[in-house]
Design a protein around this motif. Structure first.
Motif, mmCIF file in Angstrom:
data_model
loop_
_atom_site.group_PDB
_atom_site.id
_atom_site.type_symbol
_atom_site.label_atom_id
_atom_site.label_comp_id
_atom_site.label_asym_id
_atom_site.label_seq_id
_atom_site.Cartn_x
_atom_site.Cartn_y
_atom_site.Cartn_z
ATOM 1 N N PRO A 155 9.580 105.224 127.835
ATOM 2 C CA PRO A 155 8.760 104.004 127.670
ATOM 3 C C PRO A 155 7.272 104.307 127.498
ATOM 4 O O PRO A 155 6.513 103.457 127.040
ATOM 5 C CB PRO A 155 8.990 103.234 128.982
ATOM 6 N N GLY A 183 13.028 101.559 120.392
ATOM 7 C CA GLY A 183 13.269 100.953 121.712
ATOM 8 C C GLY A 183 11.982 100.385 122.273
ATOM 9 O O GLY A 183 11.951 99.269 122.808
ATOM 10 N N ASN A 184 10.905 101.124 122.123
ATOM 11 C CA ASN A 184 9.615 100.659 122.635
ATOM 12 C C ASN A 184 9.061 99.489 121.840
ATOM 13 O O ASN A 184 8.247 98.717 122.355
ATOM 14 C CB ASN A 184 8.606 101.811 122.649
ATOM 15 N N SER A 185 9.508 99.349 120.584
ATOM 16 C CA SER A 185 9.000 98.228 119.765
ATOM 17 C C SER A 185 9.586 96.902 120.247
ATOM 18 O O SER A 185 9.007 95.847 120.004
ATOM 19 C CB SER A 185 9.372 98.418 118.285
ATOM 20 N N LYS A 186 10.740 96.962 120.906
ATOM 21 C CA LYS A 186 11.458 95.770 121.404
ATOM 22 C C LYS A 186 11.768 94.802 120.270
ATOM 23 O O LYS A 186 11.891 93.590 120.486
ATOM 24 C CB LYS A 186 10.644 95.025 122.485
ATOM 25 N N ASP A 187 11.853 95.321 119.071
ATOM 26 C CA ASP A 187 12.016 94.444 117.906
ATOM 27 C C ASP A 187 13.502 94.330 117.560
ATOM 28 O O ASP A 187 14.150 95.328 117.208
ATOM 29 C CB ASP A 187 11.234 95.051 116.722
ATOM 30 N N SER A 188 14.033 93.094 117.626
ATOM 31 C CA SER A 188 15.476 92.917 117.408
ATOM 32 C C SER A 188 15.886 93.219 115.961
ATOM 33 O O SER A 188 17.067 93.415 115.682
ATOM 34 C CB SER A 188 15.908 91.511 117.805
ATOM 35 N N ALA A 211 17.645 102.821 123.114
ATOM 36 C CA ALA A 211 16.796 101.876 122.371
ATOM 37 C C ALA A 211 17.412 100.482 122.389
ATOM 38 O O ALA A 211 16.719 99.475 122.601
ATOM 39 C CB ALA A 211 16.612 102.368 120.937
ATOM 40 N N SER A 223 16.889 98.960 125.647
ATOM 41 C CA SER A 223 15.490 98.556 125.828
ATOM 42 C C SER A 223 15.191 97.254 125.071
ATOM 43 O O SER A 223 14.439 96.403 125.559
ATOM 44 C CB SER A 223 14.611 99.703 125.324
ATOM 45 N N ILE A 224 15.806 97.089 123.896
ATOM 46 C CA ILE A 224 15.570 95.855 123.129
ATOM 47 C C ILE A 224 16.340 94.692 123.784
ATOM 48 O O ILE A 224 15.820 93.584 123.925
ATOM 49 C CB ILE A 224 15.993 96.039 121.643
ATOM 50 N N GLY A 225 17.570 94.975 124.189
ATOM 51 C CA GLY A 225 18.370 93.963 124.892
ATOM 52 C C GLY A 225 18.869 92.847 123.990
ATOM 53 O O GLY A 225 18.736 92.906 122.765
ATOM 54 N N ARG A 261 20.112 95.673 131.148
ATOM 55 C CA ARG A 261 20.081 94.232 130.861
ATOM 56 C C ARG A 261 19.374 93.450 131.953
ATOM 57 O O ARG A 261 19.554 93.750 133.141
ATOM 58 C CB ARG A 261 21.508 93.707 130.743
#
Ligand code: B12
Ligand code: SF4
Ligand code: SF4
Length: 417
Positions: A237, A352-357, A381, A384-386, A417
């Motif tokens: 992260p 993963g760090n971008s959290k972009d779906s 990743a 992390s995005i979830g 999650r």
């Protein structure tokens, strides 16, 4: 032996495109050896298996590299080129460290050193020195590049451990020619970082716990370039969107900002000048260090950014690179060192760090990559995005996954999650 004129030697270095050239003796570096061995002992160099105490013993004794060694010519080559455009923020982008935007510097500098050595032998012969020996080093050689540069007065140790030069900051590659020629040495520089500690606080992973001390195991440069296996969970992260190397402790450095301004990469207010190519046209005639005057800065053409590499590539398409695509795209670049599996591992962490779906479909594909290393980081990743799609993809992948490490990563990702 007749003593050679060091100014003539330096002028030849400049004619080859080196930006600074200094000379030191080939005396040993006992303090450096002690520091390296102490750091190895404390585990700060873990993960670099070739970096052993025995290696330090040799690299700190130039006469172990060339028995008759008398002098070392130390060279710096500035790799600043244009500032990149800020990328479009609608899709996730990675960041590549500056030294890898263009061609691999080892490939660029080695032929220059060979040409230099050939010239040196001719020059020495002309004035009666027949038996000239040389050994050439750039980065990978068993030589302590920074300690040599410091003793020769080419620059000083920054607290981020990089060598800072007066004209170019730390944006320089270092190289050396060790020779049996007796050359008049230069003096060390009387410069230091003063009370500044900006870089220590800017490092996102705490890899600079104390001034002049790097914990390689935490350095993003090590994690993204040298580390062959899995990136420790706690580090991921902290790595942001860095996918090859890290320049943060250099970017924040005020000495570097002065150098960038001098070379036209920052405006009068100190703001980065975007997409600058005017650096070529700009006439910069003097260098404040007094080491050399009247030299217009010409960036090495090979350091200019290769469009297929870029500085901030879009991340999602990178996950589609095949082995062949990777080889072709990074053929000339230092990035080839990580191989496809290391590079895509880094890309997964950045996504993963971008959290972009928007990255979920590509990461879902990566869960089925041939390389377990890529599958495991794709799993992280997605965790992390979830979100429902990420969880469904992870659950489906777990059913067919045979590799224990990857199974562990998937379970870990599901627990995020
Ligand atoms: C191994 C290595 C790495 C490893 C480990 C780094 C490390 N711990 O040294 C990793 C992969 C992490 C790495 C990262 C990077 N590297 Co590297 N790396 C090397 C390599 C091969 C060996 C370095 C070494 O000997 N380290 C051992 C340690 C103990 O040495 P040191 O850090 O210099 O330690 C000295 C200081 O701590 C000082 N010191 C200790 N206490 C005190 C106290 C005071 C008061 C003072 C003044 C000094 C001082 O003395 C120590 C011994 O001389 C050299 C090439 C070479 N052959 O030398 C390139 C080299 C150092 N890397 C280089 C570069 C460009 C990088 C990166 C910027 C790449 C990037 N953008 O990602 C980062 C920078 C990270 C950082 N903050 O330093 C350049 C640096 C150029 C410069 N201007 O200094 C070099 C010289 C390659 C080259 N030929 O150009 N690198
Ligand atoms: S290169 Fe990056 S991670 Fe390494 S010490 Fe500098 S800021 Fe920290
Ligand atoms: S940021 Fe400050 S302390 Fe760090 S290297 Fe630059 S001048 Fe030295």
């Amino acid at each position: 032996m007749t003593t050679l004129d060091t100014q003539t030697i330096k002028e030849y270095a400049y004619s080859l495109g080196f930006d600074s050239a200094r000379i030191t003796s080939a005396a040993p570096f006992p303090e450096t050896k002690q520091i390296i061995q102490e750091r190895i002992g404390r585990g700060l160099m873990d993960g670099l298996p070739w970096f052993t105490a025995e290696r330090a013993e040799i690299s700190c004794h130039p006469d172990a590299l060339l028995p008759e060694a008398q002098s070392i010519i130390t060279l710096a080559l500035c790799y600043l080129t244009e500032q990149p455009e800020e990328p479009d923020t609608a899709v996730p982008h990675g960041r590549i460290s500056r030294y890898s935007w263009g061609d691999d510097y080892h490939d660029l500098i080695k032929p220059k050193l060979q040409q230099f050595a050939a010239w040196l032998k001719d020059y020495a012969k002309d004035i009666g020195n027949a038996e000239v020996e040389t050994r050439l080093f750039v980065d990978t050689g068993r030589m302590v590049d920074r300690a040599v540069a410091q003793r020769a007065g080419l620059g000083w140790y920054g607290k981020n451990t990089n060598i800072l030069t007066k004209g170019w900051g730390s944006w320089v590659f270092l190289a050396e020619i060790v020779t049996n020629l007796p050359l008049t040495p230069d003096a060390e520089l009387k410069a230091n970082c003063g009370s500044c500690e900006i870089c220590l606080h800017a490092c996102p992973t705490g890899a600079l716990p104390n001034p002049y001390e790097l914990d390689s195991t935490k350095c993003i440069s090590f994690l993204t370039i040298e580390l062959r296996g899995s990136i420790p969970l706690e580090m991921r992260p902290l790595m942001g969107n860095l996918i090859f190397g890290c320049d943060i402790c250099q970017e924040v450095c005020p000495v570097n900002k002065v150098a960038e301004k001098r070379l036209g990469l920052r405006d009068a207010q100190g703001k980065p000048v975007i997409a600058l190519n005017t650096i070529k046209k700009r006439e910069v005639t003097t260098v404040s260090s007094g080491q050399r005057a009247e030299k217009a800065f010409q960036p090495q053409p090979e350091f200019h950014m290769r469009p297929q590499v870029g500085s901030t590539p879009e991340l999602i398409p990178l996950l589609a690179l095949t082995e062949e695509d990777f080889r072709e795209r990074f053929r000339h670049s230092p990035i080839k060192r990580t191989k496809r599996r290391g590079f895509l591992r880094n890309v997964c962490v950045a996504l993963g760090n971008s959290k972009d779906s928007k990255a979920i479909p590509a990461l879902t594909n990566a869960l089925h990559d041939n390389e377990a290393l890529i599958r495991s980081h794709a799993a992280w990743a997605l965790g992390s995005i979830g979100g429902t799609d990420a969880v469904t993809a992870l659950q489906a992948a777990l059913v067919n996954e045979n590799d224990e490490e990857v199974q562990k990563e998937i379970r870990c990702a599901l627990a995020m999650r």
